[in-house]
Design an enzyme around this catalytic site. Structure first.
Site, PDB file in Angstrom:
ATOM      1  N   ASP A 190       0.826  -1.203   0.000  1.00  0.00           N
ATOM      2  CA  ASP A 190       0.000   0.000   0.000  1.00  0.00           C
ATOM      3  C   ASP A 190       0.864   1.258   0.000  1.00  0.00           C
ATOM      4  O   ASP A 190       0.535   2.254  -0.643  1.00  0.00           O
ATOM      5  CB  ASP A 190      -0.915  -0.002   1.224  1.00  0.00           C
ATOM      6  CG  ASP A 190      -1.936  -1.129   1.184  1.00  0.00           C
ATOM      7  OD1 ASP A 190      -2.329  -1.523   0.068  1.00  0.00           O
ATOM      8  OD2 ASP A 190      -2.329  -1.613   2.258  1.00  0.00           O
ATOM      9  N   SER A 230       8.563   1.940   5.002  1.00  0.00           N
ATOM     10  CA  SER A 230       7.370   1.500   5.727  1.00  0.00           C
ATOM     11  C   SER A 230       7.596   0.186   6.466  1.00  0.00           C
ATOM     12  O   SER A 230       6.878  -0.124   7.422  1.00  0.00           O
ATOM     13  CB  SER A 230       6.190   1.335   4.760  1.00  0.00           C
ATOM     14  OG  SER A 230       6.299   0.132   4.005  1.00  0.00           O
TER      15      SER A 230
END
Length: 296
Positions: A240, A270
């Protein structure tokens, strides 16, 4: 002042129930886990947060339940700078994702609940928002009819469309023809292989490969964009993060290869923290990371 790209995300909004464990139970077995967290998630909300942290003007279209999870998630998204004016509460429960993190990887079970209220008619009611976007970012955790309507509106108004086909399902040929960029992982690409062979997807297929980076498929040629070398804590939300980064980079006029390079940096950062949204980097953090080079 630099104009902020307008990115509209139509997609899922979940509460992630995360269990971190040193071993995975067999059927019928009970084990003690290491840690538990509740984090706002859902591929739609994740990608919206990723793009917002990177400096985009982000609007999220979706549904949450009329419950505590829904209230908490909406406040969290507002705090992240995501415009949730077009997220509507429904009488169903907020969607949940039960995530098990084991050995630096994860497995996920999603209960859609409110996400299945994102119908074609619901999306049609948000037509003006989609039409006013630079980029439309969609996934498959909502009803396919909602995805198709969002893409249809975008193409009628000259808006660039990125479809992240997850969780994977067979897709209508017309939908594949309408999207500008398709971003499956290797598993999703394998499932779609025959469809992708039958349709003209030249120049629009971007395959994410985790630690192996990203492959851009164009006219039968495969261009690899390497991943960054980084110590991984949790891969939840990495895909994502990549899609959010890709959307922002493309909206700023980067070439597809450069946009994938940028998305790789966002995804790498991330993975250095636990949780899907909590680990997503800011625009400045990504710029600093890229300037520092690959060997970090």
């Amino acid at each position: 002042m630099e104009r902020k790209p307008k990115i509209t995300v139509v997609g899922s909004i979940n509460m992630d129930l995360v269990t971190i464990t040193t071993q995975v139970p067999k059927i019928g077995e009970t084990l003690l886990g290491k840690q538990f967290q509740m984090n706002p998630g859902g591929k739609g909300a994740n990608q919206a947060v990723a793009a917002a942290r990177l400096g985009a003007d982000v609007r999220l279209i979706g549904c949450v339940g009329n419950d505590r999870f829904g209230q908490d998630i909406l406040q969290h998204l507002r705090n992240e700078g995501v415009d949730v004016s077009d997220v509507e509460p429904v009488t169903d429960h907020t969607a949940t994702a039960t995530i098990t993190v084991y050995n630096e990887d994860n497995s996920i079970i999603v209960v859609p609940a409110a996400n299945h209220h994102v119908t074609a008619s619901f999306v049609e009611s948000k037509r003006e928002v989609i039409a006013d976007s630079d980029i439309l970012l969609v996934q498959l955790e909502i009803l396919l009819e909602g995805v198709q309507k969002a893409v249809e509106i975008a193409k009628e108004n000259g808006v660039t469309v990125i479809l992240n086909p997850a969780p994977i399902q067979e897709l209508p040929a017309e939908l594949l023809r309408q999207v500008d960029y398709l971003t499956p992982n290797e598993h999703e690409q394998a499932v779609l292989m025959q469809q992708l062979h039958d349709e003209d997807i030249s120049g629009k297929l971007v395959v994410t490969k985790g630690s192996q980076g990203v492959s851009i498929m164009n006219e039968g040629l495969e261009v690899n964009v390497p991943a960054y070398n980084i110590s991984v804590v949790d891969t939840t939300g990495a895909g994502d993060s990549f899609n959010g980064g890709l959307a922002v980079a493309l909206s700023q006029g980067m070439t597809l290869r450069d946009a994938c390079e940028y998305g790789n940096a966002v995804a790498a950062l991330s993975t250095t923290k636990l949780g899907a949204q909590s680990g997503m980097p800011t625009k400045d953090e990504v710029a600093h990371f890229i300037q520092g080079g690959r060997n970090q």
